[in-house]
Design a protein around this motif. Structure first.
Motif, PDB file in Angstrom:
ATOM      1  N   TYR A 150       0.851  -1.192   0.000  1.00 19.68           N
ATOM      2  CA  TYR A 150       0.000   0.000   0.000  1.00 19.68           C
ATOM      3  C   TYR A 150       0.886   1.241   0.000  1.00 19.68           C
ATOM      4  O   TYR A 150       2.078   1.186   0.337  1.00 19.68           O
ATOM      5  N   LYS A 182       3.112   3.682   8.678  1.00 18.88           N
ATOM      6  CA  LYS A 182       2.824   2.250   8.628  1.00 18.88           C
ATOM      7  C   LYS A 182       1.474   1.938   9.275  1.00 18.88           C
ATOM      8  O   LYS A 182       1.129   2.472  10.320  1.00 18.88           O
ATOM      9  N   ARG A 183       0.742   1.021   8.653  1.00 13.70           N
ATOM     10  CA  ARG A 183      -0.500   0.544   9.258  1.00 13.70           C
ATOM     11  C   ARG A 183      -0.193  -0.345  10.462  1.00 13.70           C
ATOM     12  O   ARG A 183      -0.962  -0.390  11.422  1.00 13.70           O
ATOM     13  N   SER A 209      -0.073  -7.653   7.456  1.00 15.03           N
ATOM     14  CA  SER A 209      -1.351  -8.181   7.946  1.00 15.03           C
ATOM     15  C   SER A 209      -1.988  -9.143   6.952  1.00 15.03           C
ATOM     16  O   SER A 209      -2.899  -9.899   7.310  1.00 15.03           O
ATOM     17  N   ASP A 231       5.086  -3.724   9.274  1.00 13.64           N
ATOM     18  CA  ASP A 231       5.170  -3.401   7.853  1.00 13.64           C
ATOM     19  C   ASP A 231       6.536  -2.803   7.539  1.00 13.64           C
ATOM     20  O   ASP A 231       7.192  -2.217   8.419  1.00 13.64           O
ATOM     21  N   ASP A 279       2.408  -4.935   3.346  1.00 15.93           N
ATOM     22  CA  ASP A 279       1.373  -5.088   4.358  1.00 15.93           C
ATOM     23  C   ASP A 279       1.458  -6.479   4.985  1.00 15.93           C
ATOM     24  O   ASP A 279       0.972  -7.467   4.432  1.00 15.93           O
TER      25      ASP A 279
END
Length: 480
Positions: free
Chosen positions: A148, A189-190, A159, A194, A157
């Motif tokens: 992303y 970063k989410r 996740s 990441d 990502d």
């Protein structure tokens, strides 16, 4: 040829039989240096052991293609994708351009490799040659939903993965933001796990090396480099990936994540990691300021082959502690070994036909040791034990030559030089034999606690211009 090599696989955390994807052929990738400074001897321990693995695979009959990268952009001073690029840091330190720094330290690295008899891999690829490959791979990860864009950068990502920590026992709660330095978390970063695939001009405005990309002018992250370079030269499957243990997380962990997400299948079957070389204060590191290089060892009078032998005497999965006392002991051991080999007659008129079985036995013992998770220490013991046997000199020399295809200690060349030096110093074989006999007599005298006799022999040799020195590995001598 049989697949008899057993290696500890970091991926499965156990010793496994090494079986390549294609019988008889091995595709091997090893992480190369970040060329912002000299490689210290701790770095070079990893390259020595990777070199031993490659040479043993070839010795065992495999066709090996080995690829190594040169990181000349993208490796930041923290593994958490923060801090400045190490190459820029080196350029500022020496007031040079990044590419000047890269060329100088790449040349220095391969000069050190030559000193240590480390073979140059079949393919050596600088990261700056492969920008198009990195962009192509990142585009693929974005298309598949594994990456992303945020804050101008492209992130992987984590996740999206069912399992991320495949090379260790970490979990998200235990993860430190930075592995090598204390740093702040990247707010773009989410998730803190990441990692950056591409930096754009929104970050590090003083970055010297930048390229056009679909996401803006920027440069690649460190982790994408090894994946893309490996896939470019070795295809979409890899037999074995090697590196220092400090690369297992996050670098190799991230390589697996992005490579397998991009390819859609398992990428590499075996992971080999070499443990640290420590000094008295702990892990040897460039961040400490002063660090020891192979060139500095040479300046201090140490043959680089002594350091290579120092590494071979310990298992690659055990931490190795460096001290000058330990290296001095290895000097004595190496010299003693060379003396024993130099005493073998090169031009003996001995028929090896009756010795073929003995040579095959020595080879089998060597293979057994090396097939046991690359047990170089035991393989060295096989060499020493072989020299003590009643095999004739021609057979022993053939065995030394055979073992040294893997050890690469330059034993026969060193023995030849020793004989030439002694000849040049006026020491013929008769005199050398006399010296060795006196050393043996002195050893027996000391064993019998006849120290007066032992001292008398020392003085007798000194009167003939021969100095002797007792070491843990035995008594060595030299002309005064």
């Amino acid at each position: 040829m049989e697949d008899n090599l057993n290696l500890y696989n970091t991926l499965t955390r156990k010793v496994e039989r090494f079986i390549p994807n294609t019988p008889g052929k091995v595709k091997m990738y090893t992480c190369g240096p970040t060329v912002y400074h000299y490689a210290h001897i701790g770095n070079l321990r990893s390259y020595i052991m990777e070199d031993v693995l490659e040479k043993f695979l070839r010795f065992s009959g495999y066709e090996v293609k080995r690829v190594m990268n040169i990181t000349d952009v993208g490796h930041l001073s923290s593994d958490a994708d923060t801090g400045e690029d190490k190459m820029l840091k080196g350029a500022k330190r020496e007031h040079k351009t990044v590419m000047e720094i890269a060329k100088f330290y790449t040349d220095a690295f391969f000069s050190d490799c030559a000193k240590l008899n480390i073979k140059i891999p079949d393919v050596v690829e600088p990261a700056t040659n492969c920008i198009a490959d990195f962009i192509h791979m990142i585009e693929g990860l974005l298309k598949k939903g594994y990456a992303y864009q945020a804050g101008g950068n492209i992130y992987f990502d984590t996740s999206k993965l069912s399992e991320y920590y495949v090379l260790g026992n970490q979990n998200a709660e235990e993860l430190a933001v930075g592995v090598r330095e204390s740093v702040t978390e990247d707010e773009n970063k989410r998730s803190k796990t990441d990692f950056v695939l591409w930096f754009t001009k929104s970050k590090f405005e003083d970055q010297e090396l930048k390229w056009e990309s679909p996401w803006g002018v920027g440069y690649p992250g460190w982790h994408i480099e090894c994946s893309a370079i490996s896939i470019k030269h070795l295809g979409d499957t890899l037999d074995i990936h090697c590196g220092g243990i400090d690369n297992a997380f996050p670098h190799h962990t991230n390589e697996i994540a992005q490579s397998e997400s991009y390819l859609g299948h398992k990428w590499c079957n075996y992971w080999m990691h070499i443990l640290h070389l420590n000094d008295s204060t702990g892990k040897m590191s460039k961040s400490k300021g002063d660090f020891l290089t192979v060139s500095l060892l040479k300046e201090k009078g140490y043959d680089p082959m002594v350091y290579r032998m120092f590494c071979l005497q310990s298992h690659y999965r055990k931490p190795l502690v460096f001290t000058y006392e330990a290296l001095d002991n290895m000097v004595s051991a190496y010299n003693k070994l060379v003396v024993r080999i130099a005493a073998l007659e090169e031009n003996v008129e001995e028929n090896m036909e009756g010795e073929r079985e003995k040579l095959a036995q020595f080879c089998a013992q060597f293979l057994e040791a090396m097939n046991d998770d690359l047990n170089t220490s035991q393989a060295m013991t096989v060499l020493y034990d072989m020299l003590k046997t009643e095999a004739n000199d021609a057979t022993k020399l053939a065995a030394v030559d055979m073992f040294d295809e893997v050890f690469s200690l330059g034993l026969l060349d060193a023995a030849k030089r020793m004989k030439e030096e002694r000849s040049g110093a006026g020491l013929d074989e008769e005199i050398v034999g006399f010296i060795e006999q006196k050393i043996a007599e002195r050893k027996e005298a000391k064993k019998a606690k006849d120290f007066a006799r032992a001292d008398a022999i020392r003085e007798e040799l000194a009167a003939k211009g021969i100095a002797i020195k007792d070491t843990r590995e035995g008594t060595i001598w030299e002309k005064m």
